[in-house]
Design a protein around this motif. Structure first.
Motif, PDB file in Angstrom:
ATOM      1  N   LEU A  17       0.826  -1.215   0.000  1.00  0.00           N
ATOM      2  CA  LEU A  17       0.000   0.000   0.000  1.00  0.00           C
ATOM      3  C   LEU A  17       0.860   1.265   0.000  1.00  0.00           C
ATOM      4  CD1 LEU A  17      -2.936  -0.733   2.487  1.00  0.00           C
ATOM      5  CD2 LEU A  17      -3.069  -0.368   0.010  1.00  0.00           C
ATOM      6  N   ILE A  50      -6.821   4.498   6.504  1.00  0.00           N
ATOM      7  CA  ILE A  50      -7.182   3.176   5.987  1.00  0.00           C
ATOM      8  C   ILE A  50      -7.028   2.233   7.166  1.00  0.00           C
ATOM      9  CG2 ILE A  50      -6.543   1.335   4.383  1.00  0.00           C
ATOM     10  CD1 ILE A  50      -5.535   3.489   2.463  1.00  0.00           C
ATOM     11  N   LEU A  79     -10.565  -1.588   5.819  1.00  0.00           N
ATOM     12  CA  LEU A  79      -9.937  -2.574   4.933  1.00  0.00           C
ATOM     13  C   LEU A  79      -9.837  -3.856   5.734  1.00  0.00           C
ATOM     14  CD1 LEU A  79      -8.230  -3.089   2.348  1.00  0.00           C
ATOM     15  CD2 LEU A  79      -6.265  -2.272   3.644  1.00  0.00           C
ATOM     16  N   ILE A 100     -13.706  -1.763   2.174  1.00  0.00           N
ATOM     17  CA  ILE A 100     -13.158  -2.565   1.085  1.00  0.00           C
ATOM     18  C   ILE A 100     -12.675  -3.899   1.653  1.00  0.00           C
ATOM     19  CG2 ILE A 100     -10.838  -1.539   1.135  1.00  0.00           C
ATOM     20  CD1 ILE A 100     -10.950  -1.558  -1.950  1.00  0.00           C
ATOM     21  N   LYS A 102     -10.622  -7.495   1.610  1.00  0.00           N
ATOM     22  CA  LYS A 102      -9.456  -8.207   1.076  1.00  0.00           C
ATOM     23  C   LYS A 102      -9.908  -9.559   0.538  1.00  0.00           C
ATOM     24  CE  LYS A 102      -6.587  -6.598   4.891  1.00  0.00           C
ATOM     25  NZ  LYS A 102      -5.942  -7.086   6.124  1.00  0.00           N
ATOM     26  N   PHE A 104      -8.139  -7.311  -2.466  1.00  0.00           N
ATOM     27  CA  PHE A 104      -8.658  -6.203  -3.272  1.00  0.00           C
ATOM     28  C   PHE A 104      -7.619  -5.838  -4.316  1.00  0.00           C
ATOM     29  CE2 PHE A 104      -6.117  -4.593   0.141  1.00  0.00           C
ATOM     30  CZ  PHE A 104      -5.373  -3.581  -0.423  1.00  0.00           C
ATOM     31  N   LEU A 109      -8.947   0.267  -4.512  1.00  0.00           N
ATOM     32  CA  LEU A 109      -8.671   1.064  -3.309  1.00  0.00           C
ATOM     33  C   LEU A 109      -8.367   2.506  -3.698  1.00  0.00           C
ATOM     34  CD1 LEU A 109      -8.056   0.964  -0.137  1.00  0.00           C
ATOM     35  CD2 LEU A 109      -5.696   1.105  -0.893  1.00  0.00           C
ATOM     36  N   ARG A 112     -11.392   4.491  -4.442  1.00  0.00           N
ATOM     37  CA  ARG A 112     -12.146   4.847  -3.229  1.00  0.00           C
ATOM     38  C   ARG A 112     -11.440   5.934  -2.418  1.00  0.00           C
ATOM     39  NH1 ARG A 112     -15.958   0.378  -1.455  1.00  0.00           N
ATOM     40  NH2 ARG A 112     -16.157  -0.850  -3.344  1.00  0.00           N
TER      41      ARG A 112
END
Ligand code: CA
Length: 222
Positions: A17, A50, A79, A100, A102, A104, A109, A112
């Motif tokens: 991420l 997040i 998440l 969201i 996983k 994903f 992401l 969003r």
């Protein structure tokens, strides 16, 4: 307007991420524990959180509840690997902005995240969310009132009444108008509730803040 806090305990997801979000121009900070995420989100200026639900020390839903309970309004995207509908409902009812599951795709992401940033940019700029009159300030997002920088407890109706005055400095409001706006049309017009609440505001926010205009109503002292 691009600082993202990532609360996630799986190192590979965090590094994925961070790498991907940074590539798209975001600044990222990560926390692998719920308590750390909570403290960071409360103490620093992030634009988005997040939030993984399955954190080792403190469940993400608890982190969410504590943040919202303390008036932290930053957008939160949950998440999580849990695709249980109950968690979704809890998260959204608890004040998360999006959800969201996983596994994903990063593109999903990112889309969003961008929606949340677009909402932030479209909303009134931060400084206009604070109304001021002499030594009183009202934070409209956190619904907090301060006098000389010190927090003052207001009930929801007291806050709403104060907000009306601070939005319209110097404008005279009749009792009927204030009654309509704050308590609704079906309130008994002979009620003295407006005078009682103006009394509360004077006691809490300062005697001189709201002036009585004889025979007409009240106005904010300017
Ligand atoms: Ca996890």
């Amino acid at each position: 307007m691009n600082r993202i806090l990532i609360a996630e305990d799986e190192a590979n997801i965090v590094s994925f991420l961070e790498k991907a979000l940074r590539k798209h121009g975001f600044t990222t900070t990560s926390a692998s524990k719920g308590q750390d995420a909570l403290e960071l989100a409360l103490s620093s200026n992030f634009d988005l959180l997040i939030l993984d639900l399955g954190l080792p020390d403190k469940d993400g839903l608890e982190v969410l509840a504590e943040l919202r309970g303390q008036g932290q309004t930053l957008p939160i995207i949950i998440l999580t690997a849990r695709d249980d509908i109950n968690d979704k409902v809890c998260g959204l009812e608890g004040g998360a902005n999006d959800y969201i599951t996983k596994p994903f795709r990063f593109e999903e992401l990112l889309a969003r995240v961008r929606v949340q940033f677009r909402h932030l940019q479209e909303s009134v700029p931060q400084k206009e969310n604070i109304l001021r009159a002499s030594n009183v300030s009202l934070d409209l997002r956190a619904r907090q009132a301060k006098v000389e920088g010190e927090l003052v407890e207001l009930s929801a109706k007291e806050f709403f009444l104060a907000e009306i005055f601070l939005r319209h400095p110097g404008k005279v409001f009749s009792r009927e108008e204030l009654l309509d706006r704050v308590w609704g049309y079906d309130y008994d017009p002979s009620s003295n509730v407006v005078d009682v609440y103006v009394g509360h505001l004077r006691k809490k926010l300062g005697n001189d803040l709201i002036e009585t205009v004889r025979g007409m109503g009240y106005k904010l002292q300017v």
